[in-house]
Design an enzyme around this catalytic site. Sequence first.
Site, PDB file in Angstrom:
ATOM      1  N   TYR A  21      55.256  19.631 -50.740  1.00  0.00           N
ATOM      2  CA  TYR A  21      56.553  19.759 -51.345  1.00  0.00           C
ATOM      3  C   TYR A  21      57.797  20.041 -50.636  1.00  0.00           C
ATOM      4  O   TYR A  21      58.642  19.374 -51.241  1.00  0.00           O
ATOM      5  CB  TYR A  21      55.966  20.581 -52.052  1.00  0.00           C
ATOM      6  CG  TYR A  21      56.706  20.478 -53.740  1.00  0.00           C
ATOM      7  CD1 TYR A  21      56.639  20.165 -54.595  1.00  0.00           C
ATOM      8  CD2 TYR A  21      57.740  21.510 -53.934  1.00  0.00           C
ATOM      9  CE1 TYR A  21      57.350  19.953 -55.879  1.00  0.00           C
ATOM     10  CE2 TYR A  21      58.456  21.983 -54.941  1.00  0.00           C
ATOM     11  CZ  TYR A  21      58.762  21.074 -55.366  1.00  0.00           C
ATOM     12  OH  TYR A  21      59.135  21.199 -56.736  1.00  0.00           O
ATOM     13  N   HIS A  25      61.799  17.945 -50.952  1.00  0.00           N
ATOM     14  CA  HIS A  25      62.853  18.611 -51.085  1.00  0.00           C
ATOM     15  C   HIS A  25      63.575  19.141 -50.056  1.00  0.00           C
ATOM     16  O   HIS A  25      64.386  18.764 -50.193  1.00  0.00           O
ATOM     17  CB  HIS A  25      62.477  19.714 -52.005  1.00  0.00           C
ATOM     18  CG  HIS A  25      61.879  19.665 -53.038  1.00  0.00           C
ATOM     19  ND1 HIS A  25      60.952  19.261 -53.205  1.00  0.00           N
ATOM     20  CD2 HIS A  25      62.397  19.196 -54.157  1.00  0.00           C
ATOM     21  CE1 HIS A  25      60.820  18.432 -54.476  1.00  0.00           C
ATOM     22  NE2 HIS A  25      61.428  18.935 -55.380  1.00  0.00           N
ATOM     23  N   TYR A  44      70.592  23.884 -58.597  1.00  0.00           N
ATOM     24  CA  TYR A  44      68.961  23.295 -59.241  1.00  0.00           C
ATOM     25  C   TYR A  44      68.348  24.343 -57.592  1.00  0.00           C
ATOM     26  O   TYR A  44      68.432  24.175 -56.836  1.00  0.00           O
ATOM     27  CB  TYR A  44      68.659  21.823 -58.917  1.00  0.00           C
ATOM     28  CG  TYR A  44      67.563  21.685 -59.465  1.00  0.00           C
ATOM     29  CD1 TYR A  44      66.091  22.324 -59.941  1.00  0.00           C
ATOM     30  CD2 TYR A  44      67.225  19.795 -59.657  1.00  0.00           C
ATOM     31  CE1 TYR A  44      64.972  21.860 -60.413  1.00  0.00           C
ATOM     32  CE2 TYR A  44      66.310  19.698 -60.180  1.00  0.00           C
ATOM     33  CZ  TYR A  44      65.423  21.036 -60.517  1.00  0.00           C
ATOM     34  OH  TYR A  44      64.125  20.447 -60.799  1.00  0.00           O
ATOM     35  N   TRP A  79      61.577   8.607 -57.076  1.00  0.00           N
ATOM     36  CA  TRP A  79      60.913   9.646 -56.971  1.00  0.00           C
ATOM     37  C   TRP A  79      59.433  10.786 -57.532  1.00  0.00           C
ATOM     38  O   TRP A  79      59.047  10.961 -56.664  1.00  0.00           O
ATOM     39  CB  TRP A  79      62.203  10.827 -57.316  1.00  0.00           C
ATOM     40  CG  TRP A  79      61.839  12.568 -56.833  1.00  0.00           C
ATOM     41  CD1 TRP A  79      61.775  13.700 -57.968  1.00  0.00           C
ATOM     42  CD2 TRP A  79      62.166  12.775 -55.393  1.00  0.00           C
ATOM     43  NE1 TRP A  79      61.476  14.237 -56.936  1.00  0.00           N
ATOM     44  CE2 TRP A  79      61.331  14.319 -55.383  1.00  0.00           C
ATOM     45  CE3 TRP A  79      62.780  11.926 -53.849  1.00  0.00           C
ATOM     46  CZ2 TRP A  79      62.059  14.793 -54.223  1.00  0.00           C
ATOM     47  CZ3 TRP A  79      62.416  13.110 -52.773  1.00  0.00           C
ATOM     48  CH2 TRP A  79      62.322  14.836 -53.062  1.00  0.00           C
ATOM     49  N   TRP A  80      59.625  10.641 -58.625  1.00  0.00           N
ATOM     50  CA  TRP A  80      58.251  11.315 -59.702  1.00  0.00           C
ATOM     51  C   TRP A  80      57.224   9.992 -58.629  1.00  0.00           C
ATOM     52  O   TRP A  80      55.895  11.348 -58.522  1.00  0.00           O
ATOM     53  CB  TRP A  80      58.947  10.545 -60.661  1.00  0.00           C
ATOM     54  CG  TRP A  80      58.945  11.704 -61.554  1.00  0.00           C
ATOM     55  CD1 TRP A  80      59.995  12.644 -61.422  1.00  0.00           C
ATOM     56  CD2 TRP A  80      59.787  11.154 -62.815  1.00  0.00           C
ATOM     57  NE1 TRP A  80      60.795  12.830 -62.181  1.00  0.00           N
ATOM     58  CE2 TRP A  80      60.922  11.804 -63.090  1.00  0.00           C
ATOM     59  CE3 TRP A  80      59.225  10.144 -64.017  1.00  0.00           C
ATOM     60  CZ2 TRP A  80      61.434  11.803 -64.426  1.00  0.00           C
ATOM     61  CZ3 TRP A  80      60.191   9.583 -64.486  1.00  0.00           C
ATOM     62  CH2 TRP A  80      61.385  11.021 -65.401  1.00  0.00           C
TER      63      TRP A  80
END
Length: 106
Positions: A21, A25, A44, A79-80
């Site tokens: 993960y 990112h 963010y 992306w999802w």
Amino acid sequence: MGNEYVKAFRMQLKPGYEAEYKKRHDEIWPELAELLKNAGIREYYIFLDEETLALFAFQKLGENDSTADLASLPIMKKWWDYMAGLMEVNDDNSPKTVSCPEIFRL
């Protein structure tokens, strides 16, 4: 910087995917990062509770943000799909999120 507001929410990472993960990112697609900024996301952050694998996200948004429109864009859906195996998701592969209301600010 004008009128800004914040949005916070929680997501859930699946066990064993912490490093992947973070890696994904760290290598966020430049076109996705640009899209998020253009939608009004000024800052963010995503934090990981290593004990529960809860992901806590915090966004600082401009007053005229268009983040509600992101879900309909092909790159967001791509992306999802890319991230779906690592976390709890809805039927459309969007992350399951729980809003976190603000209760304190200093």
